[in-house]
Motif scaffolding. Structure first.
Motif, short mmCIF file in Angstrom:
data_model
loop_
_atom_site.label_atom_id
_atom_site.label_comp_id
_atom_site.label_asym_id
_atom_site.label_seq_id
_atom_site.Cartn_x
_atom_site.Cartn_y
_atom_site.Cartn_z
N LEU B 233 -21.95 10.49 27.99
CA LEU B 233 -21.10 9.30 28.11
C LEU B 233 -20.96 8.61 26.75
N GLY B 263 -30.44 5.47 26.17
CA GLY B 263 -29.75 4.19 26.00
C GLY B 263 -28.44 4.37 25.26
N ILE B 264 -27.38 3.85 25.83
CA ILE B 264 -26.03 4.01 25.25
C ILE B 264 -25.76 2.86 24.30
N LYS B 265 -25.55 3.22 23.03
CA LYS B 265 -25.48 2.19 21.99
C LYS B 265 -24.06 1.74 21.65
N THR B 267 -21.36 0.79 23.37
CA THR B 267 -20.51 0.16 24.40
C THR B 267 -19.44 -0.75 23.78
N PHE B 268 -19.57 -1.09 22.50
CA PHE B 268 -18.51 -1.89 21.87
C PHE B 268 -17.16 -1.16 21.90
N ILE B 270 -15.78 -0.10 24.34
CA ILE B 270 -15.03 -0.59 25.50
C ILE B 270 -14.04 -1.67 25.06
N VAL B 271 -14.50 -2.52 24.14
CA VAL B 271 -13.60 -3.55 23.59
C VAL B 271 -12.62 -2.92 22.61
N ALA B 272 -13.17 -2.22 21.62
CA ALA B 272 -12.34 -1.73 20.52
C ALA B 272 -11.21 -0.83 21.02
N LEU B 275 -11.00 0.04 26.87
CA LEU B 275 -11.28 1.01 27.92
C LEU B 275 -11.45 0.31 29.27
#
Lengths: 349, 349
Positions: B233, B263-265, B267-268, B270-272, B275
């Motif tokens: 992911l 741990g998924i690092k 996730t930013f 999603i904003v950029a 998504l």
């Protein structure tokens, strides 16, 4: 010739941008002959926003905003007065709000390429910091995303992180007007007071001294408006209700962390709780038709027709932190990323 | 009395459930007097599905499925023959598909509370493993989520993880029927062949020997259908296109990892990249009206009217892995979680 203090992008930071900005004093020729389309601006105020941290990067990394260029001035929004113009869009002695592209300097020469970013605000009857903050990028970010994405209903419980910042303070008030229950996370006891007493949220807490999970468990959470990311997002995933919605506005907790970013382990909750996430960036929401019933053609028209007058009438509170002098830029930006000050960050020149 | 081998939940696993299931031989009275509503079933086939791992937990942890009870039989879907009945829903000598609640045993006594979970499939003209797999939970999961959530358009690029499993194999074929471009991740070269040659995906790769990021960069990705979670992911978030959509079906990579989950690092992103994510569970999609134009009232009706006949006509391929004997349950479940076998996992009694 006048001296023109300018903030240059001096080095790409790995973590906090402690040495990334440099003030230099350049010369600016106020008497220069202007080519067609040029105008000379005197900068009155500059805006600092968290997203600027992602512009301080290796330019080979592509993302949603252009990188700053090493050795060149950084740029963002602000307020200017036109001193001289050979461009019909810029009228001498009038005041303009720049949404983006205004260089961090005392004087700036612009061309027609800038026209689209500058709006005449001479008659706005609001202080510059409010025009930049509540009526500018953070206020619009909160309004557009609230109306188009959050679509809150009375009684729904929303958790807002960085709730007293430029975006959060507008969002808290919009939510309360629509009858949502608001839980606000902030970084100081003073901000807790501000959120509860001035913004009217149902509960605020200092995430540095209170347990976010316990606060969420006690209050409940249908919607998370995320300005922070990182560990707090992980806490929310474990506590948010089934069918919860996460609106992803920013992740200030991650901007300085690089490869040591906090890793979120519990993304399985997205399946188990049937969660939805939606990321957005503000300027793509501007031209959208309002999702709700509205007499305005775009969400921006609606914003401009309603929010500034509500602020004038005292129906919306705004809280800004004003730094004095362009020399303060670097420290102001560090304070902003650390959450050390309260309200929208602006620099008065 | 006959002997009745039964699979009990014996201990809560921290990681892989290597010692969690125990086979015991109990006695079952085939001649018992049936109370009203009771029926005696002979189990022909049992289904193993990855979600069962989350039922092997401390019962104090609440999530979307009930926990197994220590010392009691585990349960899931399967196929049975009715031996004896005092319940109008269960007709003697007829065959039924159980969606859920069928205990892992050779014989089972059920009451009226089970009626809703059992469907008469005597006339289905398909093998039991296909009724459990492509026409059962995994096939329905793929179909409902594809039609209601993925809503793919011709030319869109979809990345499917665990693509040759029970859900993935149906999903790949549905996507290709609608003209999507499909990139498939699987765990062996044999599965790569199956995806490309039989399911007709545009490209498949073995994630154990190929670089997921490079595959995504070369193929492109508008939609990610996630059965896996974890590191994959994270890779997708960095490679998916702007406005990408993530449909969260499962996270088999995380089920055994407990507190040491990856741990998924990033996730930013999603904003950029603006998504969206959507989690779901299958049984909540069943009663929905089809999102697209359809003559059927629910998505389940549409599925039942179309998919079994397409399988009979050879328009849809199905691949199952059949274990023999209830004693194989524990090993079969480990194989399933490890991805060691190919196709939907079932146990022939």
């Amino acid at each position: 010739m006048v001296s023109n203090k300018t903030v240059l992008f001096d080095s790409i930071p790995n973590h906090e941008p402690v040495d990334s900005l440099k003030i230099v004093t350049q010369q600016f020729d106020l008497d220069r002959q202007l080519a067609p389309g040029e105008a000379i601006l005197k900068v009155e105020m500059l805006s600092l926003d968290p997203y600027m941290r992602s512009r301080m990067r290796d330019p080979s990394i592509e993302t949603y905003v252009p990188p700053f260029t090493l050795g060149e001035p950084i740029d963002n929004g602000g307020v200017v007065i036109v001193l001289k113009s050979n461009n019909a869009h810029f009228k001498v002695d009038r005041k303009y709000y720049a949404g983006f592209t205004l260089p961090f300097s005392e004087y700036a020469l612009v061309t027609e390429a800038s026209n689209a970013f500058y709006t005449d605000i001479t008659d706005a009857e609001l202080p510059n910091e409010t025009l930049i903050g509540a009526c500018g990028l953070p206020g619009k970010t909160a309004y557009y995303s609230y109306k188009q994405l959050v679509r809150g209903k009375a009684g729904e419980k929303i958790f807002i992180s960085a709730a007293s910042g430029g975006i959060g303070q507008m969002l808290c008030q919009l939510c309360k007007m629509d009858g949502l229950k608001v839980l606000a996370a902030v970084g100081s006891d003073e901000k807790v007071d501000y959120c509860e007493k001035t913004l009217g949220v149902d509960r605020a807490f200092n995430y540095k001294t209170s347990d976010t999970r316990k606060e969420l468990a006690a209050f409940g959470c249908d919607i998370f408006y995320d300005n922070v990311g990182g560990k707090m997002l992980e806490d929310v995933l474990d506590q948010i209700n089934v069918y919860g919605r996460v609106i992803c506005c920013g992740q200030i907790a991650t901007y300085n962390s690089g490869a040591e970013a906090y890793g979120i382990k519990n993304t399985f909750q997205i399946v188990a709780k049937r969660l939805s996430f939606q990321g957005f960036i503000t300027f793509e929401l501007i031209p959208q038709k309002p999702f709700h019933e509205s007499k305005y053609n775009t969400i921006e028209e609606e914003f401009m027709a309603t929010i500034p007058s509500m602020i004038k009438e005292g129906k919306l509170d705004v809280k800004n932190h004003v730094y004095n002098g362009i020399e303060a830029t670097s420290q102001a930006f560090l304070d902003l990323l650390r959450g050390d000050k309260h309200g929208k960050t602006v620099i008065q020149l």
